[in-house]
Motif scaffolding. Structure first.
Motif, short mmCIF file in Angstrom:
data_model
loop_
_atom_site.label_atom_id
_atom_site.label_comp_id
_atom_site.label_asym_id
_atom_site.label_seq_id
_atom_site.Cartn_x
_atom_site.Cartn_y
_atom_site.Cartn_z
N MET A 1 32.35 40.79 7.76
CA MET A 1 33.44 40.48 8.69
C MET A 1 33.89 39.21 8.27
N ASP A 2 35.38 39.32 8.39
CA ASP A 2 36.14 38.16 8.11
C ASP A 2 36.17 37.06 9.34
N ASP A 3 36.77 35.90 8.87
CA ASP A 3 36.70 34.75 10.10
C ASP A 3 37.56 35.35 11.24
N ARG A 4 38.62 35.99 11.01
CA ARG A 4 39.18 36.51 12.22
C ARG A 4 38.33 37.44 13.38
N GLN A 5 37.35 38.17 12.54
CA GLN A 5 36.53 39.08 13.50
C GLN A 5 35.45 38.32 14.13
N ALA A 6 34.98 37.16 13.67
CA ALA A 6 33.98 36.16 14.16
C ALA A 6 34.30 35.78 15.43
N ILE A 7 33.45 35.60 16.62
CA ILE A 7 33.75 35.11 17.89
C ILE A 7 33.59 33.50 17.77
N GLU A 8 34.76 32.93 17.91
CA GLU A 8 34.79 31.41 17.74
C GLU A 8 34.57 30.70 18.94
N ARG A 9 33.85 29.38 18.89
CA ARG A 9 33.78 28.64 20.21
C ARG A 9 35.12 27.84 20.47
N PRO A 10 35.74 28.30 21.33
CA PRO A 10 36.89 27.60 21.48
C PRO A 10 36.86 26.33 22.19
N ARG A 11 37.92 25.43 21.89
CA ARG A 11 37.37 23.89 22.66
C ARG A 11 38.22 23.99 23.94
N ALA A 12 38.69 25.25 24.33
CA ALA A 12 39.32 25.13 25.70
C ALA A 12 39.07 26.49 26.55
N ARG A 13 38.79 26.46 27.70
CA ARG A 13 38.65 27.77 28.32
C ARG A 13 39.73 27.56 29.85
N LEU A 14 40.59 28.47 29.76
CA LEU A 14 41.62 28.45 30.60
C LEU A 14 41.77 29.56 31.50
N PHE A 15 42.22 29.47 33.10
CA PHE A 15 42.31 30.48 33.90
C PHE A 15 43.74 30.75 33.78
N VAL A 16 44.19 32.35 33.86
CA VAL A 16 45.62 32.41 33.80
C VAL A 16 45.58 33.67 34.88
N GLU A 17 46.75 33.70 35.13
CA GLU A 17 46.94 34.86 36.40
C GLU A 17 47.30 36.30 35.79
N ASP A 18 47.75 36.30 34.39
CA ASP A 18 48.15 37.54 33.72
C ASP A 18 47.07 38.36 33.42
N THR A 19 47.21 39.76 33.28
CA THR A 19 46.28 40.79 32.51
C THR A 19 45.93 40.30 31.09
N LEU A 20 44.69 40.50 30.83
CA LEU A 20 44.09 40.16 29.61
C LEU A 20 43.60 41.31 28.86
N ALA A 21 44.01 41.68 27.77
CA ALA A 21 43.86 42.72 27.06
C ALA A 21 44.21 42.51 25.72
N CYS A 22 43.55 43.40 24.64
CA CYS A 22 44.09 43.29 23.21
C CYS A 22 45.63 43.24 23.13
N ASP A 23 45.97 42.13 22.42
CA ASP A 23 47.39 41.85 22.12
C ASP A 23 48.43 41.69 22.87
N ALA A 24 47.61 41.44 24.63
CA ALA A 24 48.55 40.76 25.38
C ALA A 24 48.90 39.34 25.32
N ARG A 25 50.07 38.86 25.70
CA ARG A 25 50.54 37.61 25.41
C ARG A 25 50.62 36.80 26.73
N PRO A 26 49.56 36.47 27.38
CA PRO A 26 49.73 36.04 28.54
C PRO A 26 50.56 34.66 28.65
N MET A 27 51.30 34.19 29.88
CA MET A 27 51.94 33.19 30.12
C MET A 27 51.12 32.06 30.37
N LEU A 28 51.21 30.85 29.64
CA LEU A 28 50.52 29.54 30.20
C LEU A 28 51.18 28.82 30.79
#
Ligand code: SAM
Length: 260
Positions: A1-28
């Protein structure tokens, strides 16, 4: 598994209104972009966690940051959406600092909705619903829940009573000393399956309920009056204590948490 495949522990967790799906680009929102790029100083390549209350939690990667903008692309789902308890907090609004505390802490305690209701002795005359929602969003981001409680439009006590959905049990925090202790009053419901149906907790204002409000509530078949011990609690303390008791007796505090 390369680095991109691993689930990273992000430093921020944010609520967004837009739909979330692979390759989506939600507005912040501009505040979120500022927080990521200027407060946390995250740049392109860093990951963030996103949720919207519908699609679960997703890992997203910053593609561009700076100049007041921050763009992200969604990579993978890390948690599926699941339902929380169907518990509303109905409360007489209080001043700005305690109402912010109630919104944030009730969110942490898992309420599905917050409903400010003006009783006879409520001392404040208006509620800033937008600020309550902001308090709830910030708390949801911080505590890891996958949704944000709804804020129900404030109404007067009589309107709340007239429109109450009869299939939702209303637990009334009664400071008079005449109601049974909360653990005793809710013990019958402790055997209900997970979630336990539709519930609400009602807390009065700093001035307390009037006698006629309590009498009117006491006549309704869906009401359970409960006591929270021998001391008079402030309204914010009573709300949070009542919610904690409900979660421990009926709600998701009966389950073990997921290990880190
Ligand atoms: N003015 C009231 C008095 O002096 O008796 C006190 C009201 S208390 C500050 C605000 C609300 O918190 C009450 O209306 C009730 O809903 C809840 N509350 C406070 N202490 C409670 C207790 N010991 N048992 C049940 N509810 C309580």
């Amino acid at each position: 598994m390369d680095d991109r495949q691993a689930i990273e522990r992000p430093r921020a967790r944010l609520f967004v209104e837009d739909t979330l799906a692979c390759d989506a680009r939600p507005m912040l929102a501009p505040g979120q972009a500022h927080y990521l790029s200027h407060v946390l100083r995250l740049g392109a390549g860093a990951t963030v966690a996103l949720f919207n209350g519908r699609d679960g939690e997703w890992q997203a990667r910053i593609t561009e940051a700076g100049g007041g903008r921050c763009a992200v692309v969604v990579e993978r789902c890390v948690r599926a959406q699941c339902d929380g308890a169907d518990l509303w907090l109905v409360f007489a609004p209080v001043k700005r600092a305690p109402i912010a505390l109630i919104a944030a802490k009730a969110t942490e305690l898992g309420v599905a909705a917050l409903w400010p209701v003006f009783t006879r002795h409520t001392a404040v005359s208006r509620v800033n619903v937008g600020r309550l929602r902001a308090n709830a969003i910030e708390a949801a981001e911080q505590c890891g829940r996958l949704d944000v409680p709804a804020i129900i439009e404030p109404v007067r006590f009589a309107e709340m009573m007239a429109g109450w959905p009869p299939d939702r049990r209303l637990v009334v925090c009664d400071e008079t000393g005449r109601a049974p202790p909360i653990a005793e009053a809710l013990s019958g419901a402790a055997r209900l399956p997970k979630g336990g149906g539709k519930w609400a907790l009602l807390v009065g204002p700093e001035g307390g309920f009037t006698r006629s409000e309590l009498d009117a509530l006491g006549k309704l078949p869906f009401v359970t009056r409960v006591g929270l011990g021998p001391r008079i609690l402030r309204a914010d303390t009573a709300a949070l204590a009542g919610l904690a008791c409900w979660q421990a007796i009926i709600g998701d505090w009966r389950q073990r948490g997921e290990p880190e």
